[in-house]
Write an enzyme that holds these catalytic residues in place. Structure first.
Site, PDB file in Angstrom:
ATOM      1  N   HIS A 188       7.759  -7.600  -3.895  1.00 45.18           N
ATOM      2  CA  HIS A 188       6.458  -8.092  -4.389  1.00 45.18           C
ATOM      3  C   HIS A 188       6.596  -9.431  -5.123  1.00 45.18           C
ATOM      4  O   HIS A 188       7.014  -9.455  -6.270  1.00 45.18           O
ATOM      5  CB  HIS A 188       5.836  -7.064  -5.347  1.00 45.18           C
ATOM      6  CG  HIS A 188       5.420  -5.818  -4.647  1.00 45.18           C
ATOM      7  ND1 HIS A 188       4.202  -5.678  -4.057  1.00 45.18           N
ATOM      8  CD2 HIS A 188       6.079  -4.660  -4.418  1.00 45.18           C
ATOM      9  CE1 HIS A 188       4.116  -4.485  -3.497  1.00 45.18           C
ATOM     10  NE2 HIS A 188       5.245  -3.847  -3.705  1.00 45.18           N
TER      11      HIS A 188
ATOM     12  N   CYS B 208       5.463  -5.938   1.543  1.00 49.80           N
ATOM     13  CA  CYS B 208       5.779  -4.511   1.460  1.00 49.80           C
ATOM     14  C   CYS B 208       5.151  -3.739   2.629  1.00 49.80           C
ATOM     15  O   CYS B 208       5.545  -3.954   3.765  1.00 49.80           O
ATOM     16  CB  CYS B 208       5.344  -3.985   0.102  1.00 49.80           C
ATOM     17  SG  CYS B 208       6.196  -2.483  -0.339  1.00 49.80           S
ATOM     18  N   TYR B 209       4.156  -2.901   2.398  1.00 50.49           N
ATOM     19  CA  TYR B 209       3.525  -2.206   3.529  1.00 50.49           C
ATOM     20  C   TYR B 209       3.022  -3.225   4.553  1.00 50.49           C
ATOM     21  O   TYR B 209       3.107  -3.002   5.762  1.00 50.49           O
ATOM     22  CB  TYR B 209       2.361  -1.320   3.039  1.00 50.49           C
ATOM     23  CG  TYR B 209       1.592  -0.681   4.190  1.00 50.49           C
ATOM     24  CD1 TYR B 209       2.075   0.447   4.832  1.00 50.49           C
ATOM     25  CD2 TYR B 209       0.395  -1.249   4.651  1.00 50.49           C
ATOM     26  CE1 TYR B 209       1.396   1.015   5.912  1.00 50.49           C
ATOM     27  CE2 TYR B 209      -0.288  -0.699   5.726  1.00 50.49           C
ATOM     28  CZ  TYR B 209       0.216   0.431   6.356  1.00 50.49           C
ATOM     29  OH  TYR B 209      -0.459   0.979   7.411  1.00 50.49           O
TER      30      TYR B 209
ATOM     31  N   GLY C 100       0.839  -1.190   0.000  1.00 54.69           N
ATOM     32  CA  GLY C 100       0.000   0.000   0.000  1.00 54.69           C
ATOM     33  C   GLY C 100       0.869   1.233   0.000  1.00 54.69           C
ATOM     34  O   GLY C 100       2.064   1.147   0.309  1.00 54.69           O
TER      35      GLY C 100
ATOM     36  N   GLU D 255       4.237 -11.167  -6.272  1.00 58.56           N
ATOM     37  CA  GLU D 255       3.118 -11.339  -7.209  1.00 58.56           C
ATOM     38  C   GLU D 255       3.390 -10.766  -8.595  1.00 58.56           C
ATOM     39  O   GLU D 255       2.671 -11.067  -9.533  1.00 58.56           O
ATOM     40  CB  GLU D 255       1.840 -10.732  -6.618  1.00 58.56           C
ATOM     41  CG  GLU D 255       1.795  -9.201  -6.485  1.00 58.56           C
ATOM     42  CD  GLU D 255       2.491  -8.657  -5.220  1.00 58.56           C
ATOM     43  OE1 GLU D 255       3.313  -9.378  -4.645  1.00 58.56           O
ATOM     44  OE2 GLU D 255       2.214  -7.508  -4.844  1.00 58.56           O
TER      45      GLU D 255
ATOM     46  N   ASP E 190     -18.870 -11.528 -21.303  1.00 61.11           N
ATOM     47  CA  ASP E 190     -19.359 -11.691 -19.930  1.00 61.11           C
ATOM     48  C   ASP E 190     -20.831 -12.082 -19.872  1.00 61.11           C
ATOM     49  O   ASP E 190     -21.209 -13.022 -19.171  1.00 61.11           O
ATOM     50  CB  ASP E 190     -19.135 -10.411 -19.112  1.00 61.11           C
ATOM     51  CG  ASP E 190     -17.700  -9.944 -19.174  1.00 61.11           C
ATOM     52  OD1 ASP E 190     -16.842 -10.775 -19.500  1.00 61.11           O
ATOM     53  OD2 ASP E 190     -17.443  -8.763 -18.902  1.00 61.11           O
TER      54      ASP E 190
ATOM     55  N   LYS F 189     -11.551 -11.440 -15.387  1.00 63.83           N
ATOM     56  CA  LYS F 189     -11.880 -11.567 -16.819  1.00 63.83           C
ATOM     57  C   LYS F 189     -11.293 -12.834 -17.454  1.00 63.83           C
ATOM     58  O   LYS F 189     -11.973 -13.545 -18.191  1.00 63.83           O
ATOM     59  CB  LYS F 189     -11.349 -10.333 -17.556  1.00 63.83           C
ATOM     60  CG  LYS F 189     -11.723 -10.283 -19.014  1.00 63.83           C
ATOM     61  CD  LYS F 189     -13.002  -9.545 -19.194  1.00 63.83           C
ATOM     62  CE  LYS F 189     -13.449  -9.532 -20.633  1.00 63.83           C
ATOM     63  NZ  LYS F 189     -14.741  -8.866 -20.773  1.00 63.83           N
TER      64      LYS F 189
END
Ligand code: XMP
Length: 531
Positions: free
Chosen positions: A188, A83-84, A56, A190, A246, A387
């Site tokens: 990070h 991180c944060y 964050g 990710e 969708d 998605k």
């Protein structure tokens, strides 16, 4: 949805929060995102096997620093701070966080000091290249590439923790309290730039949290179909089909659950692509035996659009008229109590504002008004999916690639690609030119490399010569862009030969066009659509 083994991601406002949940789901473990300040009761009710604290933009010393309920550290479940999230763990559990002498953004070299659990296998690739690399790494001779983005760093780690990796600027770039199963990373895992980042998440999810890879599309279909049946009972459901991915996938899934209790309404607004209405009807009716009402309302729409040139007015007219037509048709159906929508997870994640939780949920497209007017309740079977997961789901249910892999198409359709006023004749010219662009892009094998390819009808005429005759006709602009999310885009470098064929065919086959140009603008500063 009740998948027993779930990972909770608490959101502290990082741009990468969604990515963490996606990476975990890629491992077939269900993951959800909740705002950092949800109550401990809600967390207990969610019953995660592990909690990840996201990054964050704040500093733990900010006046309004986002802080979670401290109880999360007493639940007896593993916690991973990123991180944060790491600084917050250090701050809350008795360590010390301070401003970094040097801020670290982007690439950094991580030296692994303990690869026994969370960081297991992270240096693997390197070890293969030079076998005895790990001792070297520990000695500081190059490391694993990781992605950093922080201004604060851990000055003193809390009691019970030990550092498990460092970088030149962060003496504690990763730390662990193996006893309590608390872990924290300054970087990070990710993002794709972090080498072997997925390995870290896998170690956390499988080895530390003891999750099993049970969340598959097959199980999602079964569970969701059951949920839809339980929710809807004997009532009927109506769904607006736009031709987009969708709504089509949502409809097929609901159809699988309740069959003829679902009616889909497809509205032809006169500004669809060539053959669109027929294609959608055929696919869903023939392939999936769905109950579809196709309404040809093109005259109504085109009449309303005939004197309008302002793009935003075009959008409003199409949106409002759609609601009217849909309501008229839905009212003819009996026992309808539910409206189905293809709302996706990114639309419903409660976003975090740093002054406190905003819990704002975006309204979805044009259909918001329908709920109020018609007193319908919502069925949104895709609201837990991203998605790309929707595409996987569609394929799993046997939907054809023609629907699943198609380019995005704007709700206001060709109306915002006919610059200036929309008339039936101009819509016809554009529809023909557009079909040629798509046909040739597909023929050249370029369709799936391109985000969107289409034709635009310009509001000017130019001089040409056909046979021995002077002509004074319309200009078509061809637009093709590459993009990842539509937010930024670059014009596609289509081979000249293909552009040549497209131009030739349009001028020869579409009456009323004597010139074709190619749009070579990127976004920004241009946009993808011309209006
Ligand atoms: P722009 O033109 O803003 O487009 O670069 C970005 C993406 O959004 C689509 N788009 C729309 N989609 N209703 C929609 O449903 C609209 O009014 C609309 N305007 C643009 C566009 O096709 C592209 O994919």
């Amino acid at each position: 949805m009740d998948f027993k083994e779930k990972i909770l991601v608490l959101d502290f406002g990082s741009q990468y929060t969604q990515l963490i949940a996606r990476r975990i789901r890629e491992q077939k473990v269900y993951s959800e995102i909740l705002p950092f300040n949800v109550t401990i009761d809600r967390i207990r009710e969610f019953d995660p096997k592990g909690i990840i604290l996201s990054g964050g933009p704040s500093s733990v010393y900010d006046k309004d620093a986002p802080l979670p309920d401290k109880e999360i550290f007493s639940l007896g479940i593993p916690v991973l701070g990123i991180c944060y999230g790491m600084q917050l763990m250090a701050h809350t559990l008795g360590g010390k966080v301070a401003k970094s002498a040097k801020r670290e953004y982007g690439r950094a070299e991580l030296i692994i000091d303990d690869d026994s659990d969370l960081l297991k296998g992270m240096a693997e690739k390197k070890r293969k290249v030079t076998p005895p690399i790990l001792p070297l790494l520990r000695g500081g001779a190059g490391g694993v590439v990781v992605w950093m983005s922080h201004g604060d760093r851990i000055e003193k780690y809390p009691k019970g923790f030990t550092p498990i990796a460092h970088t030149a600027n962060s003496p504690v770039a990763a730390m662990a309290d193996k006893e309590r199963k608390f872990y924290a990373l300054q970087f990070h895992p990710e993002v794709v730039h972090t080498e072997n980042g997925t390995k870290i998440l896998k170690n956390f999810v499988f080895d530390i949290c003891k999750c099993r890879p049970k969340w598959t599309m097959h199980s999602f279909i079964e569970t969701t179909a059951q949920e839809i049946r339980a929710k809807v009972g004997k009532d009927n459901v109506v769904c607006a089909i736009s031709g987009g991915v969708d709504s089509a996938v949502a409809a097929v899934l609901i159809n699988k659950a309740i069959g003829r209790q679902l009616t889909c309404i497809f509205v032809d607004n006169g500004v669809l692509r060539k053959g669109e209405a027929k294609k959608v009807e055929e696919t869903l009716k023939k392939h999936f035996h769905m109950n579809i009402v196709c309404v040809d309302a093109s005259q109504r729409f085109l009449k309303k659009l005939s004197r309008v040139s302002d793009p935003e007015r075009k959008r409003k007219i199409i949106g409002n008229e759609f609601i009217r037509v849909f309501e008229e048709e839905a009212k003819k159906l009996k026992g309808v109590k539910y409206l189905a929508q293809g709302t996706l997870y990114p639309d419903v994640i409660e976003s975090v504002s740093f002054k406190g939780p905003s819990a704002m949920i975006k309204s979805h497209h044009n259909v918001g008004g329908l709920l109020k007017n018609m007193k319908l309740k919502l069925v949104e079977p895709l609201r837990e999916l991203f998605k790309d997961e929707v595409r996987v789901l569609g394929r799993e249910m046997g939907m054809p690639e023609e629907i699943i892999g198609r380019h995005p198409f704007p709700g206001p359709g060709l109306a915002i690609r006919i610059i200036d006023r929309v008339t039936p004749e101009r819509a016809d010219i554009l529809r023909k030119a557009d079909a040629i662009v798509l046909e040739e892009i597909k023929k050249a094998g370029l369709y799936h490399e391109i985000w969107q390819a289409f034709a635009v009808l310009l509001p000017i005429k130019t001089v040409g010569v056909m046979g021995d005759e002077r002509t004074y006709e319309n200009v078509i602009a061809v637009r093709a862009v590459k993009s990842v999310d539509g937010m930024t885009a670059d014009w596609a470098k289509i081979p000249y030969d293909v552009l040549g064929i497209i131009s030739n065919r349009i001028i020869n086959e579409v009456k009323g066009v004597n010139r074709v140009v190619y749009d070579i603008s990127s976004k920004p500063p241009s946009t993808i659509e011309w209006e």
